[in-house]
Design a protein around this motif. Structure first.
Motif, PDB file in Angstrom:
ATOM      1  N   ALA A 153       0.716  -1.023  -0.091  1.00 34.14           N
ATOM      2  CA  ALA A 153      -0.457  -0.111   0.186  1.00 34.14           C
ATOM      3  C   ALA A 153       1.004   1.310   0.227  1.00 34.14           C
ATOM      4  O   ALA A 153       0.411   2.012  -0.951  1.00 34.14           O
TER       5      ALA A 153
ATOM      6  N   ILE B 213       0.627   3.175  -3.767  1.00 41.66           N
ATOM      7  CA  ILE B 213      -0.616   4.081  -3.688  1.00 41.66           C
ATOM      8  C   ILE B 213      -0.098   5.720  -2.774  1.00 41.66           C
ATOM      9  O   ILE B 213       0.708   6.953  -3.414  1.00 41.66           O
ATOM     10  N   CYS B 214       0.000   6.136  -1.253  1.00 42.16           N
ATOM     11  CA  CYS B 214       0.487   7.347  -1.008  1.00 42.16           C
ATOM     12  C   CYS B 214       1.650   7.174   0.066  1.00 42.16           C
ATOM     13  O   CYS B 214       0.991   7.830   0.865  1.00 42.16           O
TER      14      CYS B 214
ATOM     15  N   ALA C 248      -0.594   6.108   3.332  1.00 41.82           N
ATOM     16  CA  ALA C 248      -1.834   4.390   3.047  1.00 41.82           C
ATOM     17  C   ALA C 248      -1.197   4.124   4.041  1.00 41.82           C
ATOM     18  O   ALA C 248      -2.166   2.755   4.330  1.00 41.82           O
TER      19      ALA C 248
ATOM     20  N   LEU D 127      -6.676   4.814  -3.314  1.00 46.02           N
ATOM     21  CA  LEU D 127      -6.270   4.508  -1.731  1.00 46.02           C
ATOM     22  C   LEU D 127      -7.744   3.383  -1.447  1.00 46.02           C
ATOM     23  O   LEU D 127      -8.029   3.030  -0.704  1.00 46.02           O
TER      24      LEU D 127
END
Length: 339
Positions: free
Chosen positions: A135, A139-140, A144, A231
């Motif tokens: 994750a 993602i971020c 995340a 997300l």
């Protein structure tokens, strides 16, 4: 006069010391950012939190009187910050990238998530670390990881190592990517798209892309926020899988976590309503504060000596994931018709 038991102390008083410490660290990180704009506030919060956790004299306090507030910051305040993160996203801006670019960004994210998770399983990382690393790197970043840990079975116990790794790699990208972009002769738009597709935290993306100018920064932010949109479905799917896995009904997360619904509502609001600039700017500041407090809490739980003893495999997985997402993103960016 006897000292009241911890359970007898009002909850508000028990969380104040930890939240106060996190606020102080956030203030220092903000001052560092003002002095050195290339250092994002949220990155500074994680790094300073990690540094605090390495001081032996502070450890008893971090695990004792400060723990309730730091835990509140790392969990509840983080979820509120994720909701406000949705106000950064307009689906109109995402659609403006064109379907080829949007699908490419989603494809990179999915491929990075799957490859990182498989690497973590192959390396036999404990607990939910493979999922959290996947994750964070796809993602971020630390945001995340915090959001994902809220719906996993361990409720954040495995988050410290992934947060440390994604922060270290994302910070290194601020120095490494501009040098590589210049050596490869990338145009500002190509460099911005590469940065947005491969760097983890939003602040790290801004710090990296701004070195190539305004056009690079603009596309980097939109590409990055396109990843952030993912997300919500990723966390919702994970929550559904955890529920399906069974266990005590009282410990299972909701099918769609409330903060994910809030995040989606914020995205829809930003897309459909022309919010005043003051509202957007204010929400962005509050979101930065909340995520900063959360990342101090997460960072302070990292113990580098423990990572050095048991985290060698996790480091290799993190580095492998970083190289994979950077390499795949570069190939895709070079193939896209970007000016």
């Amino acid at each position: 006069m006897t000292t009241p038991a911890p359970s007898a102390v009002p909850a508000r008083r028990r969380v104040l010391p930890g939240v106060g410490l996190a606020a102080g660290v956030l203030g220092v990180a903000w001052l560092v950012h003002l002095a050195l704009p290339a250092v994002p506030v949220l990155t500074g919060c994680v790094v300073l939190g990690i540094a605090l956790g390495q001081v032996p004299a502070f450890r008893s306090a971090l695990d004792g009187v400060l723990a309730p507030g730091l835990t509140l910051s790392a969990k509840r305040l983080l979820r509120i910050g994720v909701v406000l993160l949705g106000l950064k996203l307009s689906l109109v801006d995402v659609a403006g990238l064109g379907w080829a670019t949007v699908l490419s960004v989603v494809g990179i994210l999915v491929a990075t998530f799957v490859v990182t998770w498989l690497l973590g399983r192959w390396a036999r990382l404990p607990g939910d670390q493979p999922l959290l690393l996947a994750a964070g790197f796809s993602i971020c970043g630390a945001s995340a990881i915090g959001a994902m840990s809220a719906v996993t079975r361990d409720r954040g116990k495995d988050a410290a190592t992934p947060v440390a790794l994604v922060t270290l790699c994302g910070t290194a990208a601020i120095a490494v990517l501009p040098a590589l972009g210049s050596a490869l002769g990338l145009t500002p738009v190509q460099f911005g798209a590469w940065t947005g597709a491969s760097v983890h935290d939003v602040g790290q993306v801004v710090a990296t892309a701004q070195t190539a100018g305004a056009s690079a920064l603009a596309i980097a932010v939109v590409v990055k926020l396109t990843r952030v949109v993912m997300l919500a479905p990723v966390v919702a799917i994970t929550s559904a899988v955890v529920r399906r896995g069974g266990g005590d009904a009282g410990t299972r997360p909701p099918l769609v976590p409330l903060f994910v619904l809030g995040f989606l509502a914020a995205v829809v609001l930003r897309t459909l309503v022309d919010l005043p600039e003051a509202v957007v700017t204010g929400a962005d500041t509050v979101q930065t504060v909340l995520l900063g407090l959360a990342l101090v809490g997460l960072g302070s739980s990292v113990r580098l000596e423990r990572l050095a003893r048991t985290g060698g495999r996790a480091v290799l997985v993190g580095l492998g994931s970083w190289v994979f997402v950077a390499g795949l993103s570069l190939l895709v960016v070079l193939a896209l018709p970007l000016a």
